[in-house]
Design a protein around this motif. Structure first.
Motif, short mmCIF file in Angstrom:
data_model
loop_
_atom_site.label_atom_id
_atom_site.label_comp_id
_atom_site.label_asym_id
_atom_site.label_seq_id
_atom_site.Cartn_x
_atom_site.Cartn_y
_atom_site.Cartn_z
N ARG A 139 22.29 26.39 -39.96
CA ARG A 139 20.84 26.46 -40.09
C ARG A 139 20.42 25.74 -41.36
NH1 ARG A 139 23.05 31.54 -40.96
NH2 ARG A 139 22.89 32.34 -43.07
N ILE A 140 19.17 25.43 -41.44
CA ILE A 140 18.66 24.77 -42.63
C ILE A 140 18.85 25.67 -43.82
CG2 ILE A 140 16.61 23.76 -43.69
CD1 ILE A 140 15.51 23.29 -40.92
N SER A 141 19.40 25.12 -44.91
CA SER A 141 19.64 25.93 -46.10
C SER A 141 18.32 26.40 -46.69
CB SER A 141 20.41 25.12 -47.13
OG SER A 141 19.58 24.12 -47.71
N ASN A 142 18.40 27.45 -47.50
CA ASN A 142 17.20 27.98 -48.15
C ASN A 142 16.53 26.93 -49.02
OD1 ASN A 142 17.35 30.61 -47.09
ND2 ASN A 142 18.93 31.16 -48.56
N LYS A 143 17.35 26.15 -49.72
CA LYS A 143 16.77 25.13 -50.59
C LYS A 143 16.01 24.08 -49.79
CE LYS A 143 20.00 25.64 -54.44
NZ LYS A 143 21.02 24.99 -55.30
N GLU A 144 16.57 23.69 -48.65
CA GLU A 144 15.89 22.70 -47.82
C GLU A 144 14.58 23.25 -47.27
OE1 GLU A 144 19.12 22.00 -45.14
OE2 GLU A 144 19.53 20.04 -45.99
N LYS A 145 14.58 24.52 -46.90
CA LYS A 145 13.34 25.15 -46.43
C LYS A 145 12.30 25.17 -47.54
CE LYS A 145 15.35 28.28 -42.98
NZ LYS A 145 15.59 29.70 -42.63
N ASP A 146 12.74 25.52 -48.75
CA ASP A 146 11.82 25.57 -49.89
C ASP A 146 11.17 24.20 -50.13
OD1 ASP A 146 12.34 28.20 -50.25
OD2 ASP A 146 13.57 27.97 -52.04
N VAL A 147 11.98 23.17 -50.09
CA VAL A 147 11.46 21.82 -50.33
C VAL A 147 10.49 21.42 -49.21
CG1 VAL A 147 12.08 19.37 -50.47
CG2 VAL A 147 13.45 21.08 -51.69
N ARG A 148 10.83 21.77 -47.98
CA ARG A 148 9.93 21.44 -46.87
C ARG A 148 8.57 22.10 -47.05
NH1 ARG A 148 8.91 24.38 -42.61
NH2 ARG A 148 10.84 25.60 -42.75
N ILE A 149 8.56 23.39 -47.43
CA ILE A 149 7.30 24.11 -47.62
C ILE A 149 6.56 23.57 -48.84
CG2 ILE A 149 6.29 26.37 -48.15
CD1 ILE A 149 8.56 27.58 -46.45
N LEU A 150 7.32 23.21 -49.89
CA LEU A 150 6.69 22.61 -51.07
C LEU A 150 5.99 21.30 -50.69
CD1 LEU A 150 6.18 22.51 -54.13
CD2 LEU A 150 8.37 21.28 -54.33
N ARG A 151 6.64 20.49 -49.88
CA ARG A 151 6.03 19.23 -49.45
C ARG A 151 4.73 19.49 -48.69
NH1 ARG A 151 9.11 14.55 -49.65
NH2 ARG A 151 11.33 14.83 -50.17
N GLU A 152 4.74 20.51 -47.85
CA GLU A 152 3.52 20.88 -47.12
C GLU A 152 2.41 21.25 -48.10
OE1 GLU A 152 4.57 24.03 -44.52
OE2 GLU A 152 5.89 22.80 -43.26
N ALA A 153 2.78 22.04 -49.12
CA ALA A 153 1.78 22.49 -50.11
C ALA A 153 1.21 21.29 -50.88
CB ALA A 153 2.42 23.49 -51.08
N LEU A 154 2.08 20.35 -51.25
CA LEU A 154 1.63 19.17 -51.99
C LEU A 154 0.72 18.30 -51.13
CD1 LEU A 154 4.96 18.17 -53.78
CD2 LEU A 154 2.99 19.36 -54.77
#
Length: 299
Positions: free
Chosen positions: A246-261
């Protein structure tokens, strides 16, 4: 369960299901319940607390139990209104003779007759007796491809209380939302973030948060860094029994951060709020992820 102003977590929903099953045993709707789960899911606490709330007495056995000891326990409690609670007696469920005794104790039409024919049976124990006892069994694991165990299991209510790391972390966030004495909410949230990040490849346990808070408080009082100590504790944990890709926690965090930006390019507070809502992580976690992201973008 107490009324809450927030939705129940997934763990709380599972514990509510377990409570309902325990209540069925307490109200004699069923005479046996078997719960299987990894250690540290709170099953023993949920069971004992529910029985207390129901006004039910309990006789606890939580150590190795020989066949003769098991037979004596069943005989001495054959007409006991208390519920017999076998907790962490896993070796019992791979013993053919013990399983035979349990099988006879759990089923009979119309009466349940327990039998044990052995030359080692002492004079004070009969070779058969009737029982009206109720039972709760807890085990961290259950035997596979064992017909005798399956016969015992078929005579019980059965519940598998399995927890993913995500469900455990979700519960940790609820438990630590208001902080602890000597550990304010922001620090508690940072501890949970650290556990999630460093323990993503480990099998987490509900027993982990309390010692983690204790490590934090001790190290803060000593003026030292708590993270290496907690990380050493995390490294002693085993890997999940069934690891999935599964997608690692760090990758999920970065994906959501990109959405926020992308949604709020010039509003850091809105970016932070969006990140916290989507991940249920802390403000400190947002700024750590943001700093790592900016550093990677500048390389």
């Amino acid at each position: 369960m107490e009324s809450l102003s927030r939705p129940l977590t997934r763990l709380e929903n599972k514990q509510q299901t377990l409570k309902n099953m325990v209540k069925m045993i307490g109200q004699s709707q069923y005479h046996a319940l078997f719960i299987a789960s990894n250690g540290g899911t709170g099953k023993s606490y949920t069971i004992t607390r529910t029985l207390e709330d129901e006004g039910q007495d309990m006789v606890l056995y939580n150590s190795h139990c020989t066949n003769l000891q098991l037979y004596r326990v069943l005989f001495e409690n054959r007409n006991n209104d208390s519920i017999l609670f076998f907790d962490d007696c896993d070796s019992l469920y791979s013993n053919a003779i013990g399983l035979g005794i349990l099988r006879s104790a759990l089923y009979g039409q119309p009466n349940r007759i327990v039998t044990y024919n052995s030359s080692q049976l002492p004079d004070d124990l009969p070779t058969r007796f009737e029982t009206t006892s109720r039972f709760i069994f807890c085990a961290n694991s259950i035997p596979k491809k064992n017909p005798m165990f399956d016969a015992v299991l078929s005579r019980c209510l059965v519940y598998r209380l399995d927890l993913s790391n995500q469900e455990i972390i979700e519960q940790f966030r609820v438990m630590s939302a208001n902080g602890y004495p000597g550990c304010p909410p922001e620090a508690a949230a940072e501890i949970v973030d650290f556990i999630e990040e460093q323990g993503s490849e480990k099998q987490l346990s509900m027993r982990l948060l309390t010692p983690a808070i204790r490590i934090y408080k001790f190290c803060i009082a000593e003026g030292t860094d708590w993270k290496p100590v907690l990380n050493a504790q995390l490294q002693t944990l085993g890997r999940p029994a069934s690891a999935t890709k599964r997608i690692s926690n760090k990758e999920k965090d970065v994906r959501i951060l990109r959405e926020a930006l992308r949604k709020f390019p010039d509003e850091t507070l809105e970016q932070c709020r969006y990140y916290m809502e989507k991940t249920t992580k802390s403000r400190a976690s947002f700024y750590r992820v943001l700093a790592r992201f900016k550093e990677s973008e500048s390389d």
